[in-house]
Enzyme design. Sequence first.
Site, PDB file in Angstrom:
ATOM      1  N   CYS A 141      27.457  23.728  51.255  1.00  0.00           N
ATOM      2  CA  CYS A 141      26.173  23.947  50.591  1.00  0.00           C
ATOM      3  C   CYS A 141      25.682  25.377  50.754  1.00  0.00           C
ATOM      4  CB  CYS A 141      25.127  23.011  51.176  1.00  0.00           C
ATOM      5  SG  CYS A 141      25.593  21.287  51.073  1.00  0.00           S
ATOM      6  N   ARG A 189      32.077  29.370  48.450  1.00  0.00           N
ATOM      7  CA  ARG A 189      32.019  28.437  49.576  1.00  0.00           C
ATOM      8  C   ARG A 189      32.401  27.013  49.151  1.00  0.00           C
ATOM      9  NH1 ARG A 189      28.166  30.158  53.680  1.00  0.00           N
ATOM     10  NH2 ARG A 189      27.553  28.010  53.886  1.00  0.00           N
ATOM     11  N   TRP A 193      27.448  20.450  48.346  1.00  0.00           N
ATOM     12  CA  TRP A 193      28.768  19.880  48.636  1.00  0.00           C
ATOM     13  C   TRP A 193      28.476  18.497  49.202  1.00  0.00           C
ATOM     14  CZ3 TRP A 193      31.505  18.501  53.188  1.00  0.00           C
ATOM     15  CH2 TRP A 193      32.900  18.416  53.046  1.00  0.00           C
ATOM     16  N   ASN A 213      20.564  22.546  53.859  1.00  0.00           N
ATOM     17  CA  ASN A 213      21.966  22.489  54.315  1.00  0.00           C
ATOM     18  C   ASN A 213      21.978  21.763  55.647  1.00  0.00           C
ATOM     19  OD1 ASN A 213      22.580  24.092  52.173  1.00  0.00           O
ATOM     20  ND2 ASN A 213      23.234  25.873  53.372  1.00  0.00           N
ATOM     21  N   GLY A 214      23.026  20.987  55.897  1.00  0.00           N
ATOM     22  CA  GLY A 214      23.114  20.275  57.176  1.00  0.00           C
ATOM     23  C   GLY A 214      22.961  18.789  56.949  1.00  0.00           C
ATOM     24  N   GLU A 227      50.516  26.439  60.243  1.00  0.00           N
ATOM     25  CA  GLU A 227      49.623  27.126  59.308  1.00  0.00           C
ATOM     26  C   GLU A 227      50.227  27.142  57.895  1.00  0.00           C
ATOM     27  OE1 GLU A 227      46.754  28.078  58.875  1.00  0.00           O
ATOM     28  OE2 GLU A 227      46.791  29.722  57.442  1.00  0.00           O
ATOM     29  N   LYS A 243      48.407  25.662  54.586  1.00  0.00           N
ATOM     30  CA  LYS A 243      48.178  26.490  53.394  1.00  0.00           C
ATOM     31  C   LYS A 243      48.679  25.764  52.156  1.00  0.00           C
ATOM     32  CE  LYS A 243      46.025  28.746  54.207  1.00  0.00           C
ATOM     33  NZ  LYS A 243      45.185  29.128  55.293  1.00  0.00           N
ATOM     34  N   GLU A 293      46.478  22.656  51.249  1.00  0.00           N
ATOM     35  CA  GLU A 293      45.119  22.824  50.759  1.00  0.00           C
ATOM     36  C   GLU A 293      45.037  23.440  49.378  1.00  0.00           C
ATOM     37  OE1 GLU A 293      42.485  25.245  53.182  1.00  0.00           O
ATOM     38  OE2 GLU A 293      44.108  26.573  53.747  1.00  0.00           O
ATOM     39  N   HIS A 342      63.257  13.978  66.939  1.00  0.00           N
ATOM     40  CA  HIS A 342      62.527  12.898  67.612  1.00  0.00           C
ATOM     41  C   HIS A 342      61.701  12.067  66.621  1.00  0.00           C
ATOM     42  CE1 HIS A 342      63.797  14.389  71.473  1.00  0.00           C
ATOM     43  NE2 HIS A 342      63.423  15.605  71.111  1.00  0.00           N
ATOM     44  N   LYS A 355      34.363  26.603  51.982  1.00  0.00           N
ATOM     45  CA  LYS A 355      34.784  27.772  52.741  1.00  0.00           C
ATOM     46  C   LYS A 355      34.273  27.721  54.171  1.00  0.00           C
ATOM     47  CE  LYS A 355      36.626  31.751  53.518  1.00  0.00           C
ATOM     48  NZ  LYS A 355      38.053  31.677  53.852  1.00  0.00           N
TER      49      LYS A 355
HETATM   50  O1  M6R Z   1      35.316  29.879  59.465  1.00  0.00           O
HETATM   51  P1  M6R Z   1      36.284  29.222  60.428  1.00  0.00           P
HETATM   52  O2  M6R Z   1      37.427  30.089  60.763  1.00  0.00           O
HETATM   53  O3  M6R Z   1      35.610  28.654  61.629  1.00  0.00           O
HETATM   54  O4  M6R Z   1      36.849  28.000  59.588  1.00  0.00           O
HETATM   55  C1  M6R Z   1      37.744  27.092  60.157  1.00  0.00           C
HETATM   56  C2  M6R Z   1      38.387  26.230  59.111  1.00  0.00           C
HETATM   57  O5  M6R Z   1      37.416  25.504  58.404  1.00  0.00           O
HETATM   58  C3  M6R Z   1      39.207  27.050  58.111  1.00  0.00           C
HETATM   59  O6  M6R Z   1      40.181  27.823  58.744  1.00  0.00           O
HETATM   60  C4  M6R Z   1      39.896  26.124  57.097  1.00  0.00           C
HETATM   61  O7  M6R Z   1      40.849  25.331  57.726  1.00  0.00           O
HETATM   62  C5  M6R Z   1      40.507  26.922  55.955  1.00  0.00           C
HETATM   63  N1  M6R Z   1      40.322  26.230  54.712  1.00  0.00           N
HETATM   64  C6  M6R Z   1      41.955  27.158  56.139  1.00  0.00           C
HETATM   65  O8  M6R Z   1      42.522  27.866  55.093  1.00  0.00           O
END
Ligand code: M6R
Length: 610
Positions: free
Chosen positions: A2, A27, A76, A102-103, A483, A487, A490, A506, A605
Site C-alpha cells: 500500500c 511497490r 494491496w 497502511n498496515g 536466490e 528470482k 517471482e 537425499h 516491493k
Molecule cells: O526490503 P527488504 O530487503 O527487507 O525486502 C525483503 C523481501 O521482501 C524482498 O527481498 C523480496 O523477497 C523480493 N521480492 C525479492 O526479489
Amino acid sequence: MCGIVGYIGNRDGADIVLAGLKALEYRGYDSAGIALLDKKGTAHLFKQVGRVDGVEKLLLADDPGDAPAAIGHTRWATHGGPSVLNAHPHANSDESIFVVHNGIIENYAELKEWLIKEGAQFVSDTDTEVMAHLIDHYYKQSKSFEEAFTKALKEVRGAYAIVAMTTHEPGKLFAARLSSPMVIGVGKDECIVASDPSAILQHTKKVIYVQDNEMVIVEAGKCTITDLMHDKKVLRETETLDFDINQADLGDYPHFMLKEIYEAPQTIRLASLGRVNADTNTVKLGGLESVTTQLSHVDRIVIVACGTSYYAGLVGEYLLEEIAGIPVEVQLASEFKYRDEPFCRSTALLAISQSGETADTIAALKKVEDYGVLRLGIVNAVGSTIARMTDAGVYCHAGPEQAVASTKAFIAQVMVLTQIALNLAKEGHALYKPMLAEIEALPAKAEAVLKQADTIKAIAEKYKNYRDFLFIGRRYAYPVALEGALKLKEVSYIHAEGYAAGEMKHGPLAMIDENFPTFALAGDGPLLEKTISNMQEIRARKGKIVAVTTEGTKAVAQHADDAIYIPATLEQTEPILQAIVMQLFSYYVATAKGYNVDRPRNLAKSVTVE
Ligand code: M6R
C-alpha cells in the site's frame, strides 16, 4: 504494498497526489483512490480497481476543480479482495471524514461490531473503515477533530500509517504512524505526506520523518507533532533527502528490472566507494566506527532478513565465518520474532533490508529492543525505519530499486557483508589482500558478465516452457542457487527450488527427468569435482543442465546441455557474478513469456505488513 500520499497547500492537490501515487506504483497494488476537498470545502471521492490512471480518468470526467487538500492511496489487498468498496480512502457514513491507511488494525473486528451497534453503517470488508467511523464517533462527542483522531488512535491495535482529512477542518490533514513508514515533505506554503519519499521528492527534499506513536497536524507549510505516549508536543527540524530523482527513471531500458541488473558494476563501485582501498590495505566502514568497542566484544552474530536479503545474509554467513571467524546464524525475520531462544548480550543482531521498511525485519529488531544487544543494519533506503532504529550500520548505496524483484540490492548487500567480514577479520588473514584486490576488479568482471546477455537470453528462450526448475550450488554458491530459484519463481511463475548440490541425492533427485532441468552453479572452486558428480547424477536421470562456470574451465561443459561462462574470481566474490547470470536468466524467461516483470502478480516491493 500500500502507498499513501496526501497534500495540503495552495496548488491542486489532486495533481500532486496522483503523481505521487504513480511514483509509488512500483511497490505493487491492486486498486487506488483519491479523496479531495475543493476550494469550497466540498468532498469528492474517486476509487477504482486497477491502476492510478483509471482514478485519474474518473477525476477528469468529474472535473471538481482545484483541490487545496487531497489524500490518495494504492491498496494491496489484505482484508477483503480488490474492489471499489474496499479501495481507500474510506469514509464515515455522511462522508465528512476520509482516511487512508497502511498496515493492519488487529482489533478491527471487535471495534466494528461495537460501532455497528452504535449505528455506523459499514460498506467494505476492510479493517481501515473502522478508523473513519471511530473518529466520527468521537468527533460527535467532542466536536474537536484533533481529540477525536487521538482518541481513535488510542483504541486501535496493530500497525498503521494513517492520514485523515475532514470537511470539518478543510485546511488540515491529520496523520499518525505506528510501525509503518511515514514522511512529510515540507515546501513553501504546502506539505505532502507520504509512505515513501519517492512520492515527495519531485516537490521538495526537505522532509520530516514521523516516528512511532506520533500524531501530526499537517497544514500548508507547517507540521505540529504530538508524542502520543507522553502527551507532549515535539519539535523536529526538517532533514534533507539524499536521493537522486534521475535514478528513478527508466531511461532507455524497457523495464526497471533490466536497468537495475545493468547497474551491477556501478552498484559494486558505490557499495565500496571510500571504504575499500587496496593500496593502503584498508577497509573503512564509517557507519560502524561508533560501535567499534562493542563490536570487539561480539562473539556471535544473528542475521535477520526476508527474501533476497535473507539469501544475501546466507552468503554473509559464509563470509563472516571464514574471514572474520565469528559464528553466524541467519534467520528468517518472520520466524525469529516468534522463536524462544537463549540470547546473550555478546550476540549482535544484524538486520538486512533493501527497503528498510519490511515489517517482519522491523519486528525482529523490536523483539531484542530490551535485550541490551548491539543492533546493526545493512540497509539501502537512506533514512528508512530500520536505518533509524539500529545502533549502527552500513548503507548499501545502491540507489532506488524500483522493480519488485530485488537485483542490485542483493549485489550491494553481499558487497557490504564482504566488507564487514574484512573489517572484522583478524590481522593478516590469508584472504584479506587478495579480496581487496578482487573487489577493485569486480566491476569490470560484472561488465563482462553483462556482455553475455544475448547468450543468456537464447538459453532462456530454450528453457522458458519448462514447468519446474532446480538450482544447485555448494558453499558460497548454495545461497546463490536459493536466490536464483526465488528470482525465477517471482517473475516467471515457474516452480523453482534452490538446493545444496550435495543434498540432491537425499530426496530431490527423485523428481529429476527430462522435464525437470537444473541450473548448476559450478565455478572453478575447491568443490568443483563434487559438483560435477552431482551434475552427472542428474544427467544419468535424463535431467537437462544449464551450467554457470568459470572461463577456461573445460571440465563442466561436457556434463551440461548449455554453459554460461563468467570471469575467474575468488570463490568468495563469485556470488556477485553468478547472481547477475541468475537475474538475467529470470528476466529473459519472464519477458519471453510476456509477463509484467517489474510488477509480478501478488507481490509488493516493500512488505510493510506481517
Ligand atoms: O526490503 P527488504 O530487503 O527487507 O525486502 C525483503 C523481501 O521482501 C524482498 O527481498 C523480496 O523477497 C523480493 N521480492 C525479492 O526479489
